[in-house]
Design a protein around this motif. Structure first.
Motif, PDB file in Angstrom:
ATOM      1  N   GLU A  66       0.838  -1.192   0.000  1.00  0.00           N
ATOM      2  CA  GLU A  66       0.000   0.000   0.000  1.00  0.00           C
ATOM      3  C   GLU A  66       0.878   1.248   0.000  1.00  0.00           C
ATOM      4  N   ASP A  68       0.712   5.534   0.397  1.00  0.00           N
ATOM      5  CA  ASP A  68      -0.116   6.659   0.838  1.00  0.00           C
ATOM      6  C   ASP A  68       0.754   7.916   0.912  1.00  0.00           C
ATOM      7  N   ARG A  69       0.490   8.868  -0.007  1.00  0.00           N
ATOM      8  CA  ARG A  69       1.256  10.116  -0.036  1.00  0.00           C
ATOM      9  C   ARG A  69       0.778  11.089   1.027  1.00  0.00           C
ATOM     10  N   GLY A  70      -0.388  10.837   1.592  1.00  0.00           N
ATOM     11  CA  GLY A  70      -0.890  11.667   2.680  1.00  0.00           C
ATOM     12  C   GLY A  70      -1.104  13.114   2.279  1.00  0.00           C
ATOM     13  N   SER A 104       3.215  -1.265   4.058  1.00  0.00           N
ATOM     14  CA  SER A 104       2.656   0.046   3.722  1.00  0.00           C
ATOM     15  C   SER A 104       3.746   1.108   3.728  1.00  0.00           C
ATOM     16  N   SER A 106       4.205   5.234   3.558  1.00  0.00           N
ATOM     17  CA  SER A 106       3.393   6.439   3.711  1.00  0.00           C
ATOM     18  C   SER A 106       4.271   7.649   3.990  1.00  0.00           C
ATOM     19  N   ARG A 108       3.873  11.769   5.654  1.00  0.00           N
ATOM     20  CA  ARG A 108       2.983  12.629   6.433  1.00  0.00           C
ATOM     21  C   ARG A 108       3.676  13.958   6.701  1.00  0.00           C
TER      22      ARG A 108
END
Length: 348
Positions: A66, A68-70, A104, A106, A108
């Motif tokens: 997964e 997620d660029r946030g 994952s 990511s 943030r």
């Protein structure tokens, strides 16, 4: 049986190469010879590239990946190559130590100071986990959770130390949160600037498509030669240039490149630095002695992005330098910079 032995030799060779590269990176960082690049890049390109690298290994183990660029701005300014390296060290370990579940990646946003940001990057897995007392040692050179880890999973114990040093160079720090049997979250922070490419759209698609459209409009049918010993790199380049309306021939080393340029005229040559039989530096020097290639653009494409590598390329007669992994926008805009408006290749 012979194929099995060759596979073992190949695996051992790649492991040795990883060790050598890690040691070289660490020594250059500690000696102060590693200088971070400052260029605009899209965070999605870095994350997607890591996804493509670990994807096959993850699928082989039945793992889900997964991304997620946030809330991080899409266009940043910094060193995408070293950011990718730091993240990839985490991601590769996550795949290695996870047998089921998911991994994952990511990002943030922690601080927004207008022109610069503090970004936290995380790689979370559902793997074997690490006890607190062992986790504290992981970012030291040649350290792993315990000796049984090396025997079972391999590795040099250098990747996390390199990530720590790279994060420190980018104004950040590193850490890990883990529970034995539940998984781990490895993180680091980095200070990055706001990207300055005012023509870029929110996700960079307009700049990318504009570069592609300009190549199609002004350079469709231009002939390009790529010398690279990696079959995967050649395949990716073929797809990227075909989409832009360009014609690409590929060879696997410098000797083949020289043979090919003697047979026909190319508008531009893409050259890897390190290849079997003859590397890109020597091949470029020889190509420059050919009557039709004194001024033909020759662009280096290599993962060796140190200042001395760039200097060696320019001294050999190359015109420009693109660091791997190749970011499409940079790739296309560099081709636009060096290809003549009306391509001059006249056929075989």
């Amino acid at each position: 049986q012979q194929v099995e032995r060759l596979d073992k030799i190949d695996g051992a060779s790649r492991h040795l190469l990883t060790i050598i590269n890690d040691i070289l990176d660490l020594s250059k960082i500690e000696s102060g010879k590693l200088v971070l690049e400052t260029t605009d890049f899209y965070l999605s390109s870095v994350l997607d590239n890591i996804d493509s690298i670990i994807g096959e290994s993850a699928r082989d183990k039945g793992l889900q990946v997964e991304i997620d660029r946030g809330d991080v701005p899409p266009l940043l300014r910094g060193d995408p190559t070293r950011l990718r390296q730091a993240l990839l060290n985490y991601a590769a370990n996550a795949i290695k130590f996870t047998d089921q579940g998911k991994v994952s990646l990511s990002a943030r946003l922690l601080e927004d100071n207008g022109s610069d940001f503090l970004v936290r990057f995380e790689v979370r897995d559902t793997g074997i986990g690490i006890s607190p007392e062992r986790a504290n040692k992981l970012f030291q050179v040649f350290e792993q959770a315990d000796t049984s880890i090396t025997r079972k999973y391999g590795g040099t114990g250098l990747g996390l130390a390199i990530t720590r040093k790279l994060a420190n160079m980018m104004g950040g720090e590193v850490g890990v949160d883990s529970e034995v049997g539940q998984g781990s979250t490895f993180w680091f922070t980095a200070r990055l600037q706001r990207g300055q490419d005012s023509s870029a759209s929110t996700y960079g698609t307009s700049v990318l498509s504009d570069a592609e459209s300009q190549l199609k409009l002004n350079h469709s049918g231009a002939k390009i030669l790529l010398a690279d010993d990696s079959a995967i790199n050649r395949e990716v380049a073929v797809e990227m240039l075909r989409n832009a309306g360009l014609i690409l021939d590929t060879v696997a080393d410098g000797v083949e490149a020289i043979g090919r340029v003697k047979q026909q005229k190319y508008d531009l040559v893409l050259m890897d630095m390190f290849m079997p039989n003859m590397g890109g530096i020597e091949a470029t020097q020889l190509i420059r002695t050919l009557p039709d290639y004194e001024k033909t653009p020759i662009i280096a494409m290599t993962a060796n992005a140190f200042d001395e590598d760039r200097s060696a390329c320019f001294n050999a007669g190359m015109n420009d330098f693109i660091a791997k992994p190749v970011e499409p926008k940079l790739f296309y805009t560099t081709l636009l910079k060096w290809l003549p408006v009306k391509h001059i290749a006249s056929g075989d």
